[in-house]
Design an enzyme around this catalytic site. Sequence first.
Site, short mmCIF file in Angstrom:
data_model
loop_
_atom_site.label_atom_id
_atom_site.label_comp_id
_atom_site.label_asym_id
_atom_site.label_seq_id
_atom_site.Cartn_x
_atom_site.Cartn_y
_atom_site.Cartn_z
N GLU A 110 0.88 -1.19 0.00
CA GLU A 110 0.00 0.00 0.00
C GLU A 110 0.91 1.22 0.00
O GLU A 110 1.45 1.60 1.03
CB GLU A 110 -0.90 -0.02 1.25
CG GLU A 110 -1.87 -1.19 1.32
CD GLU A 110 -3.05 -1.03 0.36
OE1 GLU A 110 -3.29 0.10 -0.11
OE2 GLU A 110 -3.72 -2.03 0.08
N CYS A 126 -2.19 9.51 2.66
CA CYS A 126 -1.76 8.93 1.37
C CYS A 126 -2.73 9.24 0.25
O CYS A 126 -2.32 9.37 -0.90
CB CYS A 126 -1.58 7.43 1.52
SG CYS A 126 -3.08 6.60 2.07
P1 NAD Z 1 8.20 4.72 4.89
O1 NAD Z 1 8.26 3.93 3.63
O2 NAD Z 1 9.33 5.63 5.21
O3 NAD Z 1 8.06 3.74 6.16
C1 NAD Z 1 7.10 2.72 6.23
C2 NAD Z 1 7.60 1.58 7.09
O4 NAD Z 1 8.78 1.04 6.50
C3 NAD Z 1 7.98 1.98 8.52
O5 NAD Z 1 7.47 1.01 9.39
C4 NAD Z 1 9.50 2.02 8.50
O6 NAD Z 1 10.06 1.65 9.74
C5 NAD Z 1 9.85 0.99 7.44
N1 NAD Z 1 11.08 1.30 6.71
C6 NAD Z 1 11.55 2.55 6.38
N2 NAD Z 1 12.70 2.45 5.67
C7 NAD Z 1 12.97 1.12 5.56
C8 NAD Z 1 14.03 0.37 4.95
N3 NAD Z 1 15.04 0.97 4.32
N4 NAD Z 1 13.97 -0.98 5.04
C9 NAD Z 1 12.96 -1.60 5.66
N5 NAD Z 1 11.94 -0.94 6.28
C10 NAD Z 1 11.94 0.39 6.22
O7 NAD Z 1 6.81 5.51 4.82
P2 NAD Z 1 6.20 6.52 5.87
O8 NAD Z 1 7.02 7.76 5.90
O9 NAD Z 1 5.91 5.83 7.16
O10 NAD Z 1 4.79 6.83 5.18
C11 NAD Z 1 4.65 7.77 4.16
C12 NAD Z 1 4.41 7.11 2.83
O11 NAD Z 1 3.48 6.05 2.95
C13 NAD Z 1 3.79 8.06 1.82
O12 NAD Z 1 4.36 7.83 0.56
C14 NAD Z 1 2.33 7.67 1.80
O13 NAD Z 1 1.65 7.98 0.61
C15 NAD Z 1 2.42 6.20 2.02
N6 NAD Z 1 1.19 5.70 2.60
C16 NAD Z 1 0.41 4.87 1.87
C17 NAD Z 1 -0.79 4.41 2.41
C18 NAD Z 1 -1.71 3.50 1.64
O14 NAD Z 1 -2.63 2.98 2.26
N7 NAD Z 1 -1.52 3.30 0.36
C19 NAD Z 1 -1.15 4.81 3.68
C20 NAD Z 1 -0.32 5.64 4.39
C21 NAD Z 1 0.87 6.08 3.85
#
Ligand code: NAD
Length: 456
Positions: free
Chosen positions: A209, A243
């Site tokens: 997602e 998002c």
């Molecule tokens: P992110 O990708 O930075 O982090 C998400 C998760 O991944 C966290 O739990 C984090 O600890 C983990 N993570 C981060 N870097 C990692 C790595 N290198 N290796 C493994 N795990 C890692 O995203 P965010 O800042 O938490 O959220 C923002 C993004 O999420 C935006 O792009 C938003 O659009 C998207 N989003 C999508 C939805 C949806 O339902 N489609 C919902 C909410 C947010």
Amino acid sequence: MEIKEIVKEQQAFFNSNKTKDVSFRVEQLKKLKQILKENEPILFKAIYDDFGKSEFETYVSELALVYHEINNFIKNCSKWSKIKRVSTGLANFPAKSYIIPEPLGVTLVIGAWNYPYQLSLNPAITALAAGNTVVLKPSELPAKTSAVMAKIISDNFPSNYFCVVEGGVKETTELLEHRFDKIFFTGSTPVGKIIYQAAAKNLTPVTLELGGKSPTFVLADADIKMTAKRIVWAKFLNAGQTCVAPDYILVEKSIEIRFLEALKLELEQSFNFKNDIEQNYVRIINAKNFDRLSKLIDNEKVFVGGTLNAETRFISPTILHLISFDDEIMKDEIFGPILPVISFTNLNEVVQKVKEKPKPLSCYIYSKNKKVVTKLLKELSFGGGAINDSVMHLSNSNLPFGGVGLSGIGNYHGKAGFDSFTHFKSILEKPFWFEANFKYAPYSSLKLKIIKFLFE
Ligand code: NAD
């Protein structure tokens, strides 16, 4: 407990078949709902401490959706788990055919920070309803919210069934070294790619997602006042850190000024700029995001808003006008309280521009013209969306929620989510009392004729 041990114990618990019993699942869901209700004051406080989210917004955009999804599964998980008979066809007479929905096993749910409760708990609830065990890794950014979920769950569920592992990149990387039966990830597209690669090593199915730039079309025949009201709510909820928030507006030139004025009026009525907005508005999650967002505000193009406070990580709801597709703000997902407005005279031209960008998670169209709406729905590919509204499509659990292309893989919410954590085992069952011999050697032209008759 070490991650290796947790995964091993969850595998053993799953293999005990306990989670295959639907009444066990329903019992656990009821228990989870009760625990969340009992702990609401702690949940509200944690999220307020993390990024200033009010009780009202937390209830409406987090807990209400969690309770709704739990209720939905309590009501339907027995029905959705039932074996389904399907027709068999003459070629296999007198067999019968059926599909057995079965849980996948040990699942990993990785949450994002912006709606820390519902984006972690709803996929976990879905996995549990479908009969899986869950390791939940919430986002580390809202640290208090993550800690509260870890405590509530570890106090009330055995770790071999439902467990929270807290942490950031290091812990997630370690989790991904293990073989899960399903990984459900919510977050950014770049990290989504990392998750997909890690899952591929074990051919683990994923739901991703992700995010993207969600366009919002406002056509000349739209009800301007109502459009402004719905867009302002959807965009500035959670300080734009949503998002599916409208990322940018494409408005027909003939109504541009009236529409901008309507947005401004709506902002003034919704958020009291003069008095206490700085105390009551949701904060930007951290300094890194605050810096990124502040660089996107071109002061020459501010129509309304543009007030910043680095110390409190406050950015007032901001509308930018005179924007073109070449502006910096049009490069990546904004994910903050800044709304750029682009005006157009030729709809086909802007549609082409949108098509040149990665497929977005959402798209919104404000118009009464059915012909134009149908054209846009047909031409543009995006995860999901709404006509004459924004964001609210995700509150209907009968609508599968997910992205397409770079905005995601797979869907959830309601039955779609249940199915994404389920394997459909197909069975053909035959009795011994009859066998049509036409498929067996020695072959003959008569047998071939029968086969052709049955299949053509
Ligand atoms: P992110 O990708 O930075 O982090 C998400 C998760 O991944 C966290 O739990 C984090 O600890 C983990 N993570 C981060 N870097 C990692 C790595 N290198 N290796 C493994 N795990 C890692 O995203 P965010 O800042 O938490 O959220 C923002 C993004 O999420 C935006 O792009 C938003 O659009 C998207 N989003 C999508 C939805 C949806 O339902 N489609 C919902 C909410 C947010």
